[in-house]
Enzyme design. Structure first.
Site, short mmCIF file in Angstrom:
data_model
loop_
_atom_site.label_atom_id
_atom_site.label_comp_id
_atom_site.label_asym_id
_atom_site.label_seq_id
_atom_site.Cartn_x
_atom_site.Cartn_y
_atom_site.Cartn_z
N ASP A 1 16.57 -10.86 8.28
CA ASP A 1 17.85 -10.42 9.73
C ASP A 1 19.01 -11.77 9.74
O ASP A 1 18.91 -12.76 8.93
CB ASP A 1 17.10 -11.00 10.57
CG ASP A 1 17.16 -10.95 11.91
OD1 ASP A 1 18.18 -11.58 12.35
OD2 ASP A 1 16.54 -10.94 12.93
N GLY B 1 4.77 3.84 20.46
CA GLY B 1 5.20 2.16 20.93
C GLY B 1 5.27 1.41 22.27
O GLY B 1 4.06 0.29 22.41
N ILE C 1 10.01 -8.26 18.82
CA ILE C 1 8.48 -7.06 17.75
C ILE C 1 8.37 -7.44 16.08
O ILE C 1 7.26 -8.01 15.71
CB ILE C 1 9.56 -5.59 17.62
CG1 ILE C 1 9.11 -5.16 19.49
CG2 ILE C 1 8.17 -4.59 17.00
CD1 ILE C 1 10.15 -3.92 19.64
N ASP D 1 6.77 6.71 14.23
CA ASP D 1 6.65 6.62 15.82
C ASP D 1 8.75 7.54 16.52
O ASP D 1 8.30 7.65 17.41
CB ASP D 1 6.62 5.78 16.89
CG ASP D 1 6.36 6.07 17.99
OD1 ASP D 1 5.27 6.43 18.34
OD2 ASP D 1 6.40 5.27 19.04
N ALA E 1 11.19 1.86 15.52
CA ALA E 1 12.03 1.60 15.90
C ALA E 1 13.17 2.22 16.41
O ALA E 1 13.64 3.07 17.81
CB ALA E 1 12.97 0.09 15.09
N ARG E 2 14.41 3.15 15.36
CA ARG E 2 14.76 3.99 15.69
C ARG E 2 15.12 4.99 14.77
O ARG E 2 15.04 4.33 13.53
CB ARG E 2 16.32 3.38 16.11
CG ARG E 2 16.61 2.69 16.76
CD ARG E 2 17.26 1.32 16.82
NE ARG E 2 17.54 0.95 17.60
CZ ARG E 2 16.83 -0.25 18.11
NH1 ARG E 2 16.15 -0.83 17.38
NH2 ARG E 2 17.13 -0.93 19.50
N HIS F 1 6.69 8.90 19.85
CA HIS F 1 6.70 7.72 20.30
C HIS F 1 6.40 6.68 21.32
O HIS F 1 6.72 7.10 22.91
CB HIS F 1 8.55 8.54 21.02
CG HIS F 1 9.54 7.43 21.40
ND1 HIS F 1 10.88 7.49 21.01
CD2 HIS F 1 9.22 6.27 21.41
CE1 HIS F 1 11.70 6.80 20.83
NE2 HIS F 1 10.66 5.71 22.04
N GLU G 1 13.25 14.88 19.44
CA GLU G 1 11.90 14.59 19.81
C GLU G 1 11.51 16.03 20.98
O GLU G 1 12.36 15.38 21.64
CB GLU G 1 11.29 13.06 20.54
CG GLU G 1 11.46 11.93 19.26
CD GLU G 1 11.43 10.98 19.51
OE1 GLU G 1 11.10 10.54 21.11
OE2 GLU G 1 11.60 9.96 18.61
#
Length: 314
Positions: free
Chosen positions: A174, A284, A155, A259, A234-235, A282, A264
């Site tokens: 990263d 994505g 992604i 998102d 992502a999270r 959510h 949720e």
């Protein structure tokens, strides 16, 4: 043959044809409540007799795994497994499979869309025009901005390529530092603290830290560039939602575009309702192509562990 539980919201609301491969193999499909994230009580009711589970993002407790006495394989229709108690599944010998990169395009495109929406205040402008007003806020350009990307997997790489094409200065953090390949010369690696500190736009595409603590907490928010845009597809746990609210109020974060939420759907009056938050539900990986790819991979992973009648006959 096997009973297979299906729980992703996108698959229970409109079961796609890709699931038919499981039925053709002789398996029985058991669906959770249509279009809803199953809670622990529903999962405890459904799991005892299943051998396979095509799982979504619903939280799975240790109690649910303990109740799934016949379960042999959990196949996620995405890449994340943060919602699963991996110590318990490993101890039980339950295989956990993922649909790696299946929804990368959908999530990456949403992240870019959220960045553009934040820079140009598109939700506010569209809402104002719809209400009969004529709002004309001064926007920001991605061209020339420093875009920080945390996580350069499938992604993150797609987001990086688009941002570089828009002439942003792209910094990536990263720990694995995968080879840049076609992104060489367009993206630069930097340490995480530098990316967090320098980004005008920061977009998160990484798993949770091993200790489970938020990546963006109150301390990190203090170091970020004032007026930056924060994007999270992502999270939810990557961002400390409690610490974020004062950062929004004080203008240290201009826009939070997300998102994902800790709860949720989010509770009324919470962070999602803040005027400086752009919230999506959510979605994505919720595109025709992403759902198809993820389902195909998840089904193939199930059939690798639960072959079915055709395989048995051969």
């Amino acid at each position: 043959m096997a009973r297979i539980l299906i729980t992703p919201r996108s698959l229970t609301s409109e079961p796609p044809q890709e699931l038919q491969a499981l039925r053709r193999a002789g398996h029985e499909l058991v669906f959770s409540s249509s279009g809803q994230t199953p809670d622990e009580a529903e999962l405890l009711r459904l799991v005892p007799d299943v051998e396979g589970w095509l799982a979504g993002v619903e939280p799975v407790s240790s109690a649910v795994i303990a109740a799934a006495t016949r379960l042999r394989v959990i196949s996620r229709n995405g890449s994340g497994v943060d919602n699963l108690p991996l110590a318990e599944t490993s101890a039980r010998g339950i295989h956990v499979e993922r649909a790696l990169a299946a929804n990368a395009t959908g999530v990456a495109e949403l992240a870019v869309g959220l960045a553009l929406s934040a820079c140009r205040r598109i939700p506010d402008v569209a809402g104002g025009v719809r209400a009969g007003a004529w709002p004309r806020p001064k926007g920001r350009e991605i061209d020339g901005a420093t875009v920080g990307i945390v996580g350069l997997g499938a992604i993150g790489r797609k987001v990086a390529g688009v941002m570089a094409a828009l002439r942003a200065h792209v910094l990536a953090a990263d720990p694995m530092r995968p080879p840049l390949g076609p992104l060489q010369g367009l993206v630069s690696y930097a340490e995480l603290d530098e990316v967090l500190r320098r980004a005008d736009i920061l977009t998160l595409h990484c798993p949770l830290p091993e200790d489970g603590r938020p990546l963006v907490d109150a301390e990190v928010l203090e170091t970020m560039r004032p007026g930056m845009i924060l994007i999270n597809t992502a999270r939810a746990g990557l961002v400390d939602e409690t610490a974020l609210r004062p950062a929004l109020e004080q203008g240290r974060v201009a826009i939070y575009a997300t998102d994902v939420f800790a709860t949720e759907p989010p509770l009324p009056g919470g962070l999602a309702s803040h005027p400086q938050v752009i919230a999506t539900s959510h979605i994505g990986g919720l595109t025709d192509a992403s759902v198809r790819r993820a389902t195909e991979i998840a089904v193939a992973n199930l059939l690798a562990h639960l072959p079915g009648q055709d395989h048995a006959a051969g």
